[in-house]
Design an enzyme around this catalytic site. Structure first.
Site, mmCIF file in Angstrom:
data_model
loop_
_atom_site.group_PDB
_atom_site.id
_atom_site.type_symbol
_atom_site.label_atom_id
_atom_site.label_comp_id
_atom_site.label_asym_id
_atom_site.label_seq_id
_atom_site.Cartn_x
_atom_site.Cartn_y
_atom_site.Cartn_z
ATOM 1 N N THR A 1 0.846 -1.185 0.000
ATOM 2 C CA THR A 1 0.000 0.000 0.000
ATOM 3 C C THR A 1 0.874 1.225 0.000
ATOM 4 O O THR A 1 1.942 1.218 0.565
ATOM 5 C CB THR A 1 -0.857 0.037 1.269
ATOM 6 N N VAL B 1 -7.103 -6.715 2.509
ATOM 7 C CA VAL B 1 -6.357 -6.395 1.291
ATOM 8 C C VAL B 1 -5.021 -5.741 1.638
ATOM 9 O O VAL B 1 -3.994 -6.011 1.022
ATOM 10 C CB VAL B 1 -7.188 -5.452 0.388
ATOM 11 N N GLU B 2 -5.047 -4.876 2.653
ATOM 12 C CA GLU B 2 -3.862 -4.099 3.014
ATOM 13 C C GLU B 2 -2.775 -4.927 3.695
ATOM 14 O O GLU B 2 -1.610 -4.859 3.322
ATOM 15 C CB GLU B 2 -4.267 -2.962 3.956
ATOM 16 N N SER B 3 -3.155 -5.672 4.727
ATOM 17 C CA SER B 3 -2.131 -6.267 5.604
ATOM 18 C C SER B 3 -2.508 -7.633 6.147
ATOM 19 O O SER B 3 -1.803 -8.155 7.000
ATOM 20 C CB SER B 3 -1.905 -5.332 6.802
#
Length: 554
Positions: free
Chosen positions: A16, A160-162
């Site tokens: 990201t 989705v990010e982490s």
């Protein structure tokens, strides 16, 4: 007794870059996407190194590796009876069901969403790992989103990010569950100091993400897909893509924009997750249940406190406390705040009782240091693992000058530093000590050094060099920083059949580097490389040097 696990394990997920529109940040973002695309290319070409270091099955779906700690932390939570009774009366029993009933994004299915959906459907174990990490935090995140009228699809964004890991750190210097780079974190209210990093604080970073997404939503006239794309790749990049399409007479919706490969997959990932959640019965997908209960609660401590003492008061291990409070970098909370701790809900009452009986001055351990010749505030800060500002403030010093023979009061950790296993220093020590080659060398960064230069000097992979030191390849190297380098060959003279041994040589009167190198049949340059942290302008009798010797040729 109900159990949950906080599991910062090695996973592979999307990079990201929460960016501003400055040139420097655009450059950082471009570097990040370049790295991401190179990893994808390596995996697609089935390079041996890529298969060894990356989860290529995940990478080829558009997900990119992020660094995480590897320890599993399990915390027992005995939910109070009143909480269980309230939950029993609630119509919504599952937190994911609570999200499911409030999904609001409208979109048409397409091949890009299908590709991401297929990947998630083929990897149900991935969602189980994510759910375990999300469990302590998800209720509080959903509450924040609901209270601020945010679409509940955003509760899926940390997947989705982490993969819901607050310790996550990307190639682009993005950190935390919501993956903020330092500048954007600061811009949206996440304090970052020696003691504390709000990007890893679950509550602070969630609020920061809400603030940033609202800012982007306004910028893109209420278009959520544009806002989400900008969250990933920067508003400047998305605005440029929109202008380009307008100029060419093309559609300007997200699906028609020319964006980096990772960003093109980013929104489809979120929509694929929302679709699977909404239609999990249709897909026969076992979405892991998380009961619609608060497992943790935020407590205001109102002053700096040693994390070991706080853990004792809450009847937790230090590791358990730190896993719930990943924003704290050191052995104590930040003296200037925030003064909050996230605790298992069944530990809040006993913690508050013990805290009320403990004066502020007793919440830290103190030593009385007699100033000696050669002492400085900088040296004392390093010795006691605190900061110059804290020592100055506690002792009411008007300048950085200290007088030999005088006494200073210094706050120190209650326990040995390795007890704070999830602190920034200990996470780095664990990362650096993980064996990744036959020999560990140490390099002291000099002015002008870059990861590229050092990787060429030691003939190692640039990305691996950064990874060994818990950094991103684009991070700035500060002079004096000690880097760990893992190699399988300590010298260009080392033959493939060499039998190497490590010796410790004690410097004697009259010794020189050339004399010592000749004695052991090694190069002076190798001797210097092996002992960078020890070699000053002159050799000192009694000094210890490390020497790698091929015993078959010495």
């Amino acid at each position: 007794m109900r159990l949950y696990k906080i599991i910062p394990v090695m996973v592979f997920t999307s990079l990201t870059a929460c960016q501003t529109t400055t040139a420097t940040q655009d450059e950082q973002l471009a570097q990040e996407h370049e790295i991401a695309e190179k990893i994808v290319e390596s995996c697609e070409q089935e390079h041996t190194d890529a298969q060894e270091h990356f989860d290529c099955e995940a990478v080829t779906s558009g997900t990119i590796p992020i660094a995480h700690p590897t320890d599993t932390v399990e915390v027992a939570v005995e939910l109070p009876q009143e909480v269980l009774e309230a939950a029993a009366e609630s119509e919504v029993k599952d937190l994911w069901q609570r999200v499911r009933t409030q999904l609001s994004f409208e979109y048409d299915d397409n091949s890009r969403i299908q590709a991401q959906r297929n990947w998630y459907l083929k990897h149900p174990s991935y969602m189980k790992r994510v759910a375990k990490r999300a469990k302590p935090f998800l209720y509080l995140i959903i509450e924040q989103l609901e209270q601020q009228n945010m679409p509940l699809e955003l509760a899926l964004l940390p997947i989705v990010e982490s993969a819901f890991d607050p310790f996550a750190y990307s190639h682009g210097r993005a950190a935390g569950m919501w993956q903020f780079i330092p500048s954007t974190g600061t811009r949206f209210g996440m304090q970052q100091t020696w003691w504390y990093d709000g990007r890893r604080d679950v509550m602070a970073s969630t609020q920061g993400a809400i603030n940033y997404l609202n800012y982007l939503l306004e910028m893109f006239d209420g278009d959520w897909f544009h806002a989400l794309a900008a969250y990933n790749s920067g508003e400047g990049r998305v605005l440029k893509a929109i202008r380009k399409n307008k100029k060419s007479g093309k559609a300007t919706d997200f699906w028609h924009l020319d964006l980096p490969k990772e960003t093109r997959a980013y929104v489809p990932k979120l929509l694929a997750l929302a679709d699977i959640l909404e239609n999990h019965d249709q897909y026969n997908f076992d979405w892991p249940l998380i009961e619609n209960l608060a497992y943790t609660q935020q407590v205001n401590v109102e002053s700096q406190i040693d994390l070991a003492l706080a853990a004792e008061m809450a009847e937790l291990s230090i590791e358990e406390l730190h896993a719930l409070n990943p924003g704290y970098n050191r052995w104590a909370t930040d003296p200037n705040g925030p003064h909050t701790l996230l605790l298992p809900i069944d530990k809040v009452e006993i913690f508050n009782e013990k805290l009320a009986k403990t004066d502020n001055k007793d919440r830290l351990n103190w030593v009385r240091h007699k100033v000696k010749s050669g002492d400085s505030l900088l040296k004392l800060a390093a010795k006691y693992h605190t900061t110059v500002d804290i020592i100055s403030k506690v002792n009411k010093l008007k300048s950085n000058v200290i007088v030999v023979g005088k006494h200073l009061i210094v706050p120190v950790a209650l326990k040995s530093l390795d007890s704070y296993s999830l602190s920034q220093d200990q996470r780095l020590a664990t990362t650096q000590s993980k064996q990744s080659g036959a020999y560990q060398l140490k390099h002291i960064v000099k002015s002008g050094d870059t990861f590229w230069d050092i990787s060429r000097e030691y003939k190692v992979n640039l990305r691996q060099l950064a990874k060994w030191n818990g950094m991103a390849p684009t991070d700035t190297l500060r002079p004096g920083k000690e880097l760990v380098i893992w190699v399988n060959q300590v010298s260009s003279q080392q033959d493939s059949d060499a039998v190497m041994r490590t010796l410790t040589y004690t410097v004697r009167n009259g010794d020189s580097l050339a004399r010592i190198a000749g004695k052991f049949n090694v190069k002076v340059s190798d001797l210097q490389k092996w002992n960078q942290s020890k070699l000053k302008k002159y050799l000192q009798p009694g000094q210890k040097l490390k020497i790698y010797v091929d015993v078959t040729r010495t």
